[in-house]
Design a protein around this motif. Structure first.
Motif, mmCIF file in Angstrom:
data_model
loop_
_atom_site.group_PDB
_atom_site.id
_atom_site.type_symbol
_atom_site.label_atom_id
_atom_site.label_comp_id
_atom_site.label_asym_id
_atom_site.label_seq_id
_atom_site.Cartn_x
_atom_site.Cartn_y
_atom_site.Cartn_z
ATOM 1 N N GLU A 76 10.964 -10.036 -7.099
ATOM 2 C CA GLU A 76 11.431 -9.637 -5.769
ATOM 3 C C GLU A 76 12.042 -10.794 -4.994
ATOM 4 O O GLU A 76 12.919 -10.602 -4.160
ATOM 5 C CB GLU A 76 10.265 -9.027 -4.973
ATOM 6 C CG GLU A 76 9.692 -7.806 -5.661
ATOM 7 C CD GLU A 76 9.345 -6.680 -4.725
ATOM 8 O OE1 GLU A 76 8.958 -6.968 -3.584
ATOM 9 O OE2 GLU A 76 9.485 -5.514 -5.136
ATOM 10 N N SER A 77 11.578 -12.014 -5.270
ATOM 11 C CA SER A 77 12.121 -13.178 -4.566
ATOM 12 C C SER A 77 13.374 -13.721 -5.248
ATOM 13 O O SER A 77 13.943 -14.711 -4.813
ATOM 14 C CB SER A 77 11.063 -14.286 -4.500
ATOM 15 O OG SER A 77 10.748 -14.735 -5.814
ATOM 16 N N GLY A 78 13.788 -13.072 -6.358
ATOM 17 C CA GLY A 78 14.987 -13.531 -7.060
ATOM 18 C C GLY A 78 14.788 -14.832 -7.803
ATOM 19 O O GLY A 78 15.736 -15.560 -8.088
ATOM 20 N N GLN A 79 13.521 -15.139 -8.142
ATOM 21 C CA GLN A 79 13.223 -16.422 -8.769
ATOM 22 C C GLN A 79 13.452 -16.409 -10.278
ATOM 23 O O GLN A 79 13.744 -17.444 -10.878
ATOM 24 C CB GLN A 79 11.764 -16.808 -8.483
ATOM 25 C CG GLN A 79 11.383 -18.202 -8.926
ATOM 26 C CD GLN A 79 12.097 -19.278 -8.141
ATOM 27 O OE1 GLN A 79 11.845 -19.482 -6.967
ATOM 28 N NE2 GLN A 79 13.023 -19.974 -8.789
ATOM 29 N N VAL A 80 13.299 -15.257 -10.926
ATOM 30 C CA VAL A 80 13.423 -15.208 -12.389
ATOM 31 C C VAL A 80 14.619 -14.355 -12.807
ATOM 32 O O VAL A 80 14.980 -13.389 -12.129
ATOM 33 C CB VAL A 80 12.129 -14.682 -13.057
ATOM 34 C CG1 VAL A 80 10.996 -15.683 -12.868
ATOM 35 C CG2 VAL A 80 11.730 -13.312 -12.525
ATOM 36 N N ALA A 81 15.215 -14.755 -13.910
ATOM 37 C CA ALA A 81 16.407 -14.075 -14.414
ATOM 38 C C ALA A 81 16.025 -12.871 -15.267
ATOM 39 O O ALA A 81 14.992 -12.870 -15.944
ATOM 40 C CB ALA A 81 17.247 -15.049 -15.234
ATOM 41 N N ASP A 82 16.865 -11.881 -15.250
ATOM 42 C CA ASP A 82 16.723 -10.682 -16.085
ATOM 43 C C ASP A 82 16.998 -11.069 -17.542
ATOM 44 O O ASP A 82 18.063 -11.570 -17.867
ATOM 45 C CB ASP A 82 17.727 -9.645 -15.596
ATOM 46 C CG ASP A 82 17.773 -8.382 -16.445
ATOM 47 O OD1 ASP A 82 16.948 -8.242 -17.367
ATOM 48 O OD2 ASP A 82 18.663 -7.546 -16.183
ATOM 49 N N LEU A 83 16.014 -10.838 -18.411
ATOM 50 C CA LEU A 83 16.161 -11.219 -19.827
ATOM 51 C C LEU A 83 16.274 -9.988 -20.730
ATOM 52 O O LEU A 83 16.119 -10.097 -21.951
ATOM 53 C CB LEU A 83 14.971 -12.081 -20.274
ATOM 54 C CG LEU A 83 14.721 -13.363 -19.458
ATOM 55 C CD1 LEU A 83 13.571 -14.159 -20.061
ATOM 56 C CD2 LEU A 83 15.975 -14.226 -19.372
ATOM 57 N N THR A 84 16.549 -8.832 -20.140
ATOM 58 C CA THR A 84 16.609 -7.588 -20.915
ATOM 59 C C THR A 84 17.560 -7.708 -22.092
ATOM 60 O O THR A 84 17.244 -7.273 -23.208
ATOM 61 C CB THR A 84 17.065 -6.416 -20.021
ATOM 62 O OG1 THR A 84 16.280 -6.415 -18.822
ATOM 63 C CG2 THR A 84 16.892 -5.085 -20.729
#
Length: 421
Positions: free
Chosen positions: A111-119
């Motif tokens: 929610e804080s935009g700290q981690v990247a989407d790794l899908t």
């Protein structure tokens, strides 16, 4: 991983990390080498953060894997001490933030935009992962981290000590309380639940048939059965049958191997060390059933790899993470099985892990499969700390469990409102 220095992140809190920001400054505590100089064949520099695992050889292994990568210069910050997440979360706010870091799936990171989407990294091999790990890392339909290892936690016991006392491995919490009393002598304590006793809070909840939260994110832990279970833990504490203030905490097996205690809560990672010390004189059992509607419980700890969404080299970071934790199965297997025992989250690696196929490790895998509970990304650091407070208030201080749970409810409700409105 498990790591003997930190399987359960439930011992610490991001709230405490935030409080310590001013004192910590821009991560001076982690050393000045932040990996921003030099360069691999592409000239890209990446920094990865790991907490200091207790198992010998782990730091060398992670650095060996990084060195083998030829598309970037990867520097490892190996963070010692008990405040890994405070250092990590402090660093994430600075210009020296890591590009890649290990942690546990938490909804606030998304929610804080700290981690990247790794899908996109995981999609081709998604079916080869333990699906419970995939589920715990999936938020809003996207996968945000890659599980490196699964770390079941349960009770280890000295077979000969229990046999001499005429005791079977406890199948209920009542039996554990009785065993603790019978096994305690002037030299040995019956049970070790960790110096803070908090590692068994979640397994206690699960063993009653309750959960931390419901599927629709409401409080599920506040039940009469959980309150009754806390009273039973209090009995062991009050009667002097728990080992307290051990030289090393619960994730290190030395309380058991040095004969300080008959039964110890610990992780599967410690099995090789325990077997080396005790040979065949060791058995395991899950946290025992503690209410009619409950069943035994095993905590699945473990660690996952995340990419910092605010990294200046986000594509290079994702490429490195894919290379190491998706493509390099030899390194993934080495990491899971050569430095203590961990269950590979990749089904194909778990299936070929001969070290886990017989004896005590096979029993550990069976308990994990049957009774394991995985991360709930909605269960935040503040909630974890609130329930640690319940243990302190009730088990250590003898306070009323319902009052302590009421107090925790206020924090948890506040957190749930922040997350879900």
């Amino acid at each position: 991983m498990s790591a003997m220095s930190s399987s359960n992140w439930d011992r610490r809190s991001v709230l405490r990390a935030a409080a310590g920001l001013a004192a910590l400054g821009p991560l001076a505590a982690c050393g000045s080498n932040n990996g921003r100089s030099g360069g691999g064949s592409s000239g890209k520099n990446l920094t990865q953060y790991f907490h200091a695992y207790g198992e010998a050889g782990t730091e060398q292994a992670i650095k060996k894997y990084a060195k083998a990568y030829d598309k970037a210069n990867v520097t490892t910050q190996w963070i010692t001490g008990s405040n890994f997440e405070s250092k990590l979360f402090s660093a994430l706010l600075t210009d020296n933030a890591p590009d890649v870091f290990e942690f546990h799936p938490q909804i606030q990171l998304v929610e804080s935009g700290q981690v990247a989407d790794l899908t996109d990294l995981i999609a081709p091999v998604k079916d080869d992962f333990n699906q419970a790990d995939i589920a715990s890392h999936t938020i809003d339909g996207k996968i945000w981290g890659i599980r490196m290892i699964d770390d079941p936690q349960f009770f280890f016991y000295r077979k000969s000590v229990l046999a001499d006392a005429g005791i079977e491995p406890p199948a209920t919490l009542d039996e554990l309380v009785e065993a603790a009393a019978k096994l305690t002598t002037d030299k040995v304590k019956g049970v070790f639940l960790g110096n803070s006793i908090t590692p068994v809070m979640n397994p206690l909840i699960w063993s009653t048939g309750a959960n931390t939260l419901t599927d629709d994110n409401k409080i599920a832990y506040h039940t009469d059965e959980v309150a009754a279970g806390l009273k039973q833990l209090r009995t062991m504490f009050k009667d002097g049958h728990l080992l307290l203030d051990a030289p090393a905490d619960w994730w290190d097996p030395s309380a058991l191997t040095q004969g300080l205690v008959a039964i110890q809560w610990c992780g599967m990672w410690a099995m090789p060390v325990i077997q080396q010390a005790l040979g065949d004189d060791v058995g395991i059992f899950p946290f025992p059933q503690s209410a009619d509607a409950g069943k035994p419980a095993v905590t699945n700890g473990g660690w996952s790899m995340f990419v910092n969404a605010k990294s200046k080299n986000i594509d290079a970071a994702k490429e490195y993470v894919k290379w190491l934790w998706i493509d390099q199965k030899e390194y993934q297997e080495d990491w899971a099985l050569s430095y203590g025992f961990h269950i590979p989250p990749r089904a194909s690696l778990a299936a070929s892990a001969t070290k886990l196929k017989s004896g005590l490790p096979a029993e550990g895998v069976k308990l994990f499969d049957e009774y394991g509970h995985f991360d709930n990304p909605a269960w935040t650091q503040a909630m974890i700390v609130a329930l640690e407070g319940v243990v302190a208030d009730t088990v250590r201080k003898g306070g009323d469990p319902q009052a302590a749970l009421d107090k925790a409810d206020k924090t948890v409700e506040r957190e749930l409102k922040k997350l879900f409105g």
